[in-house]
Scaffold this active site. Structure first.
Site, PDB file in Angstrom:
ATOM      1  N   CYS A  92       2.216   4.650  24.198  1.00 57.68           N
ATOM      2  CA  CYS A  92       3.224   3.777  24.770  1.00 57.68           C
ATOM      3  C   CYS A  92       3.479   2.529  23.947  1.00 57.68           C
ATOM      4  CB  CYS A  92       2.838   3.386  26.186  1.00 57.68           C
ATOM      5  SG  CYS A  92       3.524   4.554  27.341  1.00 57.68           S
ATOM      6  N   GLY A 107       0.823  -1.203   0.000  1.00 50.91           N
ATOM      7  CA  GLY A 107       0.000   0.000   0.000  1.00 50.91           C
ATOM      8  C   GLY A 107       0.857   1.253   0.000  1.00 50.91           C
ATOM      9  N   SER A 153      -3.818  -2.973  -0.619  1.00 56.21           N
ATOM     10  CA  SER A 153      -2.717  -3.780  -0.119  1.00 56.21           C
ATOM     11  C   SER A 153      -3.207  -5.204   0.126  1.00 56.21           C
ATOM     12  CB  SER A 153      -2.214  -3.167   1.192  1.00 56.21           C
ATOM     13  OG  SER A 153      -1.308  -4.046   1.795  1.00 56.21           O
ATOM     14  N   GLY A 154      -2.447  -6.173  -0.357  1.00 55.43           N
ATOM     15  CA  GLY A 154      -2.887  -7.569  -0.278  1.00 55.43           C
ATOM     16  C   GLY A 154      -3.092  -8.089   1.126  1.00 55.43           C
TER      17      GLY A 154
END
Ligand code: FES
Lengths: 400, 284
Positions: free
Chosen positions: A325, A71, A199-200
């Site tokens: 955090c 991506g 994105s795959g």
């Protein structure tokens, strides 16, 4: 101990059917599709099929698909291509809640390459304002890049309307649809979106494969220059197994989209309502209606997200947190801050992102166990919900 | 996921001495919800000055909770004099180390202890107030120069990143980073602490008009614009007419309800400080 995986916006399990289709291309069918011999050439036909499967899911033509590595590459390619196609235009519009693949690039372009960038704000539900968007456009705007759905809250942006506005002004419109593909219905024939990234590994294909849709006749400048692969639009030997896996994953995503919007959504709602009903001082982040069917982002006041995640991890539950955090940064998620989520809640946010593999038993296990975790941590905390809105620091923050 | 030692995990999952204490002889509170972590430490000290019991309440991540738990274990049975010598390093060592990015959790323990001891001696209330001399360096996390200097010296910190890991200063908006660089230089004995970088050299007395304009441009480019850009805004210098400086706010700053405050509070203030105290900002 069982693993309950609810971090699917981070990455997904490779579907066994996807893996099944890919396997021969790691073993017996390892030829290079660019080779002159038949052994390599035979892979080409399978790649044609994969390209068509991706195009079918998006409602576009196969030759409008360029395979990339991820991506991030698709996003970078889209923006860089638009900027070099319109060298006289020096302005970019995006939003404050984009993925770092867009935000970091925009910051870089601003700092190092002299571009001006407008970052659209979001309201407390995480929505953008179309009027503000309209006003942000300038005569020298080269590209607008706005995500289709937010990875942290799942909130869906009105990208189709935005693309229409851009078309009227002859501005290139790109959307990072990494979280949306396979979860919301997409038909690019019916919208003027110019470029779209996917994105795959967000839709049950493996990591290392992505795609960029580039509308026909849109001026395009390649990012990777080298061989003639992808018709010269993205050089580099193809990740053939990845491409084939992505094709299969897209086909399956199309078949599961109904399930995603009914069963998975119902599971998500069961989880969300179950937690919000039982746990005091919990609040939902993001628009309740207008969001992805698989995502819920809940803040638990007066405790900190990493501590919650680690206790969940002890129970085999995988989720993620917009808590600073977990990231090594010290400020909570830029998305939650942009939405104005107060600090006492922003630090204790947990995102559950489901997939078709999740079950009712898993949801119920979380509903049963998470409240105990929250209670344990709240007992440790010096803050009580009463009379502390979290806005005060020893010294007031200048940024607030 | 962070690489935590087994001891950190154990103290996080099974914190020792968690809870409140009704008859504490000394209480120390540091941090806040806004800052992302906070610790309240309770000490029971007998007539011989021996710490009989210690308890804590912590809001924060796993290492903040583990550091608090470790601190209370370290304190029990120690005399006040011994406790006074305890540093953040002792806390981290007790836990077999903390990830560098989490060292500020141990520093928070040390600060809470100091506050509790001051409170025990009747020298202060329970909450750490920055009433001591010094300059506020990091507004985001409310840190004063002397606290930062101490962390630099005690832990031999070398870079701004180190300072952020140990104190949190610089981990928010980043505005204080140049000051942190100065403090680092000061702690390591360089003269830079007082020598201000050239861009912020004394007012523009004696400069030609051209030089003056360049200085204004420089301050806008290097100091003001980066701050506005952090919030998605920008600024354009339109004209300079003696002490009148005409600017235009762009991006998110244009049309922002507090744009006037930005113009006077930030742009004008910076230019007055760094160029000429007479400057007045006009929208062009
Ligand atoms: S002032 Fe130090 S980080 Fe903002």
């Amino acid at each position: 101990m069982q693993t309950i995986y609810m971090d699917n916006n981070a990455t997904t399990k490779v579907d066994p059917e996807v893996l099944g289709e890919m396997m021969p291309y790691f073993t017996d069918l390892y030829g290079n599709p660019s080779s002159m011999h038949r052994f390599g050439g035979q892979i080409g036909a399978k790649m044609v099929e994969a390209r068509k499967r991706v195009a079918d899911l998006l409602g576009c033509e196969p030759d409008e698909i360029i395979f990339t590595a991820c991506g991030t590459e698709s996003d970078n390619t889209a923006i860089r291509s638009a900027l070099s196609a319109r060298p006289d235009k020096k302005h970019i519009v995006t939003s404050r809640v984009e993925h770092p693949a867009i935000l970091s690039l925009c910051k870089h372009l601003e700092k190092r390459e002299g571009y001006a960038v407008t970052y659209l704000s979001v309201d407390e539900s995480g929505n953008v304002d179309l009027e503000e968007f309209r006003k942000s456009l300038r005569d020298d705007t080269a590209i607008v890049s706005v995500m289709w759905a937010n990875n942290e809250t799942g909130v869906i942006f009105p990208v189709e309307e935005m693309a229409t506005i851009c078309r009227e002004r002859d501005i290139i419109f790109h959307t990072d649809a990494v979280q949306a593909v396979g979860k919301v219905a997409i038909d690019l024939r019916k919208t003027p979106i110019d470029m779209l990234s996917l994105s795959g590994h967000k839709l049950h294909a493996p990591k290392g494969i992505g795609a960029l849709f580039v509308r026909k006749r849109l001026p395009y400048r390649p990012f990777l220059i080298g061989g003639h692969q992808e018709r010269g639009r993205r050089a580099g030997t193809e990740n053939t197994a990845g491409v084939i896996g992505l094709g299969k994953a897209c086909e399956l995503a199309g078949q599961h989209i109904e399930d995603e919007n009914t069963r998975v959504k119902a599971l998500r709602d069961r989880l969300e309502n179950g937690l919000l009903d039982i746990i005091p001082h919990a609040r939902l982040n993001g628009d309740r209606q207008n969001r992805l069917p698989n995502t819920t982002n809940i803040s638990f006041g007066y405790i900190e997200g990493e501590a919650i995640l680690l206790m969940l991890d002890q129970l085999g539950i995988c989720a993620s947190s917009g808590s600073a955090c977990t990231s090594g940064s010290l400020e909570p998620s830029h998305v939650l801050r942009a939405m104005g989520v107060p600090y006492n809640f922003a630090h204790g946010s947990i995102r559950f992102s489901l997939s078709r593999y999740n079950t009712e038993e898993e949801v119920d296990f979380i509903i049963e166990n998470l409240p105990k975790v929250i209670e344990t941590l709240r007992k440790l905390s010096p803050f009580s919900a009463e009379g502390d809105d979290g806005s005060s620091c020893t010294t007031p923050r200048s940024t607030e | 996921m962070w690489e935590y030692t087994d001891l950190v995990k154990d103290h996080f999952l099974n914190p020792r001495n968690a809870g409140t204490m009704d008859d504490a002889d000394g209480i120390g509170e540091v941090g806040s919800l806004a800052c992302g972590d906070a610790l309240k430490l309770y000490l029971k000290i007998d007539d011989n000055g021996i710490i009989q019991d210690a308890k804590f309440q912590t809001f924060g991540c796993a290492s903040a909770i583990a550091s608090s738990s470790a601190l209370t274990e370290l304190l029990k049975g120690k005399s006040v004099e011994e406790a006074q010598k305890l540093t953040n390093k002792d806390i981290a060592d007790y836990l077999g180390g903390l990830p560098r990015e989490k060292m500020h959790c141990s520093v928070m323990g040390q600060e809470a202890l100091e506050q509790a001891l001051k409170n025990y001696r009747g020298e202060a209330g329970t909450v750490a107030e920055h009433q001591h001399e010094g300059e506020l360096i990091c507004e985001c996390f409310g840190l004063m120069d002397e606290e930062i200097l101490r962390a630099i010296k005690e832990n031999d910190l070398k870079t701004v990143e180190d300072v952020t890991n140990f104190t949190k200063a610089g981990g928010g908006c980043g505005k204080c980073i140049p000051d942190l660089e100065n403090l680092l230089a000061q702690a390591h004995g360089e003269k830079a602490a007082c020598s201000v970088p050239e861009a912020s050299a004394p007012p523009a007395a004696g400069l030609t008009n051209m030089q003056r304009m360049h200085l204004i441009e420089q301050v806008i480019d290097e100091e003001i614009r980066p701050m506005l850009q952090k919030d998605g805004g920008n600024i354009e210098l339109v004209d300079v007419d003696r002490t009148d400086v005409y600017v235009r706010l762009l991006g998110m700053c244009a049309g922002c309800p507090s744009s006037q405050a930005t113009l006077t509070g930030l742009v004008e203030a910076q230019l007055r400080e760094k160029v000429d105290p007479e400057i007045s900002i006009k929208e062009g």
